[in-house]
Each structure stands twice: as structure tokens, then as C-alpha cells.
Design a protein around this motif. Structure first.
Motif, PDB file in Angstrom:
ATOM      1  N   UNK A   1       0.859  -1.173   0.000  1.00 23.11           N
ATOM      2  CA  UNK A   1       0.000   0.000   0.000  1.00 23.11           C
ATOM      3  C   UNK A   1       0.895   1.222   0.000  1.00 23.11           C
ATOM      4  N   UNK A   2       0.662   2.135  -0.916  1.00 23.96           N
ATOM      5  CA  UNK A   2       1.524   3.302  -1.004  1.00 23.96           C
ATOM      6  C   UNK A   2       0.914   4.535  -0.363  1.00 23.96           C
ATOM      7  N   UNK A   3      -0.382   4.625  -0.318  1.00 24.94           N
ATOM      8  CA  UNK A   3      -1.010   5.783   0.315  1.00 24.94           C
ATOM      9  C   UNK A   3      -1.184   5.481   1.797  1.00 24.94           C
ATOM     10  N   UNK A   4      -0.864   6.436   2.660  1.00 20.95           N
ATOM     11  CA  UNK A   4      -0.829   6.148   4.081  1.00 20.95           C
ATOM     12  C   UNK A   4      -1.963   6.733   4.891  1.00 20.95           C
ATOM     13  N   UNK A   5      -3.055   7.123   4.276  1.00 21.20           N
ATOM     14  CA  UNK A   5      -4.128   7.747   5.041  1.00 21.20           C
ATOM     15  C   UNK A   5      -4.797   6.749   5.979  1.00 21.20           C
ATOM     16  N   UNK A   6      -5.336   7.262   7.050  1.00 22.71           N
ATOM     17  CA  UNK A   6      -6.039   6.422   8.018  1.00 22.71           C
ATOM     18  C   UNK A   6      -7.216   5.701   7.372  1.00 22.71           C
ATOM     19  N   UNK A   7      -7.884   6.353   6.419  1.00 26.74           N
ATOM     20  CA  UNK A   7      -9.004   5.730   5.711  1.00 26.74           C
ATOM     21  C   UNK A   7      -8.548   4.467   4.991  1.00 26.74           C
ATOM     22  N   UNK A   8      -7.424   4.551   4.297  1.00 23.57           N
ATOM     23  CA  UNK A   8      -6.924   3.380   3.575  1.00 23.57           C
ATOM     24  C   UNK A   8      -6.479   2.279   4.526  1.00 23.57           C
ATOM     25  N   UNK A   9      -5.861   2.649   5.614  1.00 17.46           N
ATOM     26  CA  UNK A   9      -5.415   1.655   6.590  1.00 17.46           C
ATOM     27  C   UNK A   9      -6.621   0.930   7.170  1.00 17.46           C
ATOM     28  N   UNK A  10      -7.650   1.667   7.540  1.00 21.79           N
ATOM     29  CA  UNK A  10      -8.870   1.048   8.076  1.00 21.79           C
ATOM     30  C   UNK A  10      -9.539   0.171   7.034  1.00 21.79           C
ATOM     31  N   UNK A  11      -9.608   0.660   5.804  1.00 23.72           N
ATOM     32  CA  UNK A  11     -10.241  -0.114   4.734  1.00 23.72           C
ATOM     33  C   UNK A  11      -9.453  -1.392   4.457  1.00 23.72           C
ATOM     34  N   UNK A  48     -13.797   4.018  -3.191  1.00 25.84           N
ATOM     35  CA  UNK A  48     -12.900   5.171  -3.238  1.00 25.84           C
ATOM     36  C   UNK A  48     -12.749   5.799  -4.619  1.00 25.84           C
ATOM     37  N   UNK A  49     -13.337   5.163  -5.642  1.00 27.41           N
ATOM     38  CA  UNK A  49     -13.249   5.708  -6.992  1.00 27.41           C
ATOM     39  C   UNK A  49     -11.882   5.480  -7.600  1.00 27.41           C
ATOM     40  N   UNK A  50     -11.447   6.411  -8.407  1.00 30.30           N
ATOM     41  CA  UNK A  50     -10.145   6.303  -9.052  1.00 30.30           C
ATOM     42  C   UNK A  50     -10.196   5.405 -10.272  1.00 30.30           C
ATOM     43  N   UNK A  51      -9.064   4.759 -10.543  1.00 34.21           N
ATOM     44  CA  UNK A  51      -8.924   3.913 -11.721  1.00 34.21           C
ATOM     45  C   UNK A  51      -8.497   2.513 -11.306  1.00 34.21           C
ATOM     46  N   UNK A  52      -8.817   1.547 -12.156  1.00 32.75           N
ATOM     47  CA  UNK A  52      -8.316   0.188 -11.994  1.00 32.75           C
ATOM     48  C   UNK A  52      -7.153   0.024 -12.971  1.00 32.75           C
ATOM     49  N   UNK A  53      -6.037  -0.459 -12.458  1.00 32.98           N
ATOM     50  CA  UNK A  53      -4.840  -0.687 -13.262  1.00 32.98           C
ATOM     51  C   UNK A  53      -4.464  -2.156 -13.203  1.00 32.98           C
ATOM     52  N   UNK A  54      -3.556  -2.555 -14.100  1.00 38.16           N
ATOM     53  CA  UNK A  54      -3.062  -3.927 -14.075  1.00 38.16           C
ATOM     54  C   UNK A  54      -1.592  -3.945 -14.459  1.00 38.16           C
ATOM     55  N   UNK A  55      -0.927  -5.013 -14.063  1.00 36.84           N
ATOM     56  CA  UNK A  55       0.449  -5.254 -14.441  1.00 36.84           C
ATOM     57  C   UNK A  55       0.660  -6.754 -14.531  1.00 36.84           C
ATOM     58  N   UNK A  56       1.576  -7.160 -15.375  1.00 37.25           N
ATOM     59  CA  UNK A  56       1.888  -8.579 -15.522  1.00 37.25           C
ATOM     60  C   UNK A  56       2.828  -9.002 -14.398  1.00 37.25           C
ATOM     61  N   UNK A  57       2.443 -10.035 -13.689  1.00 36.41           N
ATOM     62  CA  UNK A  57       3.301 -10.616 -12.651  1.00 36.41           C
ATOM     63  C   UNK A  57       3.404 -12.105 -12.964  1.00 36.41           C
ATOM     64  N   UNK A  67      -5.656   6.103  -7.035  1.00 36.29           N
ATOM     65  CA  UNK A  67      -6.611   7.033  -6.440  1.00 36.29           C
ATOM     66  C   UNK A  67      -5.897   8.357  -6.220  1.00 36.29           C
ATOM     67  N   UNK A  68      -6.486   9.422  -6.739  1.00 40.48           N
ATOM     68  CA  UNK A  68      -5.880  10.755  -6.629  1.00 40.48           C
ATOM     69  C   UNK A  68      -4.421  10.749  -7.076  1.00 40.48           C
ATOM     70  N   UNK A  69      -4.140  10.022  -8.161  1.00 43.79           N
ATOM     71  CA  UNK A  69      -2.805   9.988  -8.726  1.00 43.79           C
ATOM     72  C   UNK A  69      -1.815   9.091  -8.005  1.00 43.79           C
ATOM     73  N   UNK A  70      -2.259   8.374  -6.974  1.00 40.99           N
ATOM     74  CA  UNK A  70      -1.371   7.513  -6.187  1.00 40.99           C
ATOM     75  C   UNK A  70      -1.743   6.052  -6.377  1.00 40.99           C
ATOM     76  N   UNK A  71      -0.737   5.215  -6.568  1.00 38.57           N
ATOM     77  CA  UNK A  71      -0.952   3.771  -6.704  1.00 38.57           C
ATOM     78  C   UNK A  71      -1.353   3.210  -5.352  1.00 38.57           C
ATOM     79  N   UNK A  72      -2.431   2.424  -5.361  1.00 37.53           N
ATOM     80  CA  UNK A  72      -2.924   1.769  -4.153  1.00 37.53           C
ATOM     81  C   UNK A  72      -3.085   0.286  -4.476  1.00 37.53           C
ATOM     82  N   UNK A  73      -2.219  -0.521  -3.904  1.00 38.39           N
ATOM     83  CA  UNK A  73      -2.257  -1.969  -4.125  1.00 38.39           C
ATOM     84  C   UNK A  73      -2.413  -2.650  -2.775  1.00 38.39           C
ATOM     85  N   UNK A  74      -3.649  -2.967  -2.438  1.00 37.99           N
ATOM     86  CA  UNK A  74      -3.938  -3.543  -1.127  1.00 37.99           C
ATOM     87  C   UNK A  74      -3.711  -5.045  -1.076  1.00 37.99           C
TER      88      UNK A  74
END
Length: 115
Positions: A1-11, A48-57, A67-74
């Protein structure tokens, strides 16, 4: 997880408690995020809205959000090594292809109380 807001941590904590074999057939007790990327990206997008992204692993698509320009990978904890993110634009249909409608609806109801 790259965004550190309390909302994201709780979610994230809500999601982690909600993941199970019922939300992904690849779920493992010692690796609860395993196989949860598509279904989680959808539920994060709902909340939370934003965009869905993908990458090959390792030859398979891994889904996550921006979300808001920040990668969020939970679900990044499912991997043993760092991911080389490609940030390829994706969509709900592709992410739903990684899970079933039932798995999505179940996870969504567990974390939001809404089906």
C-alpha cells in the motif's frame, strides 16, 4: 500500500478480515491476499473511486488501483518479491474476469454491508 491515510489503513484492515476461500479460490490462511487482487480492486473502486490498473506478474494479470494519482495496491502482500508495476489502464470488466460476480458481491457486502 503506497497511500498512508487512516481511511486506507482502516479499509485495508476490513478487507483483510473479509478475504477468504469464498472470495478467491486461491486464498491461503498464511497468505490471505493471495488471489484477491481482482475482487479487491473492484471493491476499492466502488468505495474510493479512481482507476483500476493492471500489471503482468509472472505471466498473470495483477489488478490494483490509482486514487488521486497515487498507486494503491492492497493485495501486494501476496507476492514474495517487489512488483515491477506497469500501471496499464484496465477496467471493471477485466478485473471481474479475475473473480466471479458472487465473489465480488460477497466481498463488497462484507466490507460495506451493501450488495
Amino acid at each position: 500500500m503506497t497511500a498512508g491515510s487512516a481511511l486506507l489503513v482502516d479499509f485495508y484492515q476490513q478487507l483483510r478480515r473479509s478475504w477468504s476461500i469464498e472470495t478467491s479460490s486461491r486464498w491461503q490462511p498464511d497468505n490471505p491476499a493471495c488471489g484477491q487482487c481482482g475482487v479487491t480492486a473492484l471493491v476499492v473502486h466502488d468505495k474510493l473511486g479512481g482507476e483500476i490498473l493492471k500489471t503482468d506478474v509472472n505471466g498473470a494479470w495483477h489488478f490494483y488501483n490509482r486514487i488521486d494519482g497515487r498507486r494503491v495496491d492492497l493485495t501486494m502482500s501476496q507476492f514474495n518479491s517487489p512488483i515491477g508495476y506497469d500501471d496499464i489502464p484496465s477496467n471493471r470488466d477485466e478485473a471481474l474476469g479475475d473473480c466471479s460476480q458472487q465473489q465480488y458481491e460477497l466481498l463488497k457486502s462484507r466490507v460495506t454491508g451493501v450488495v
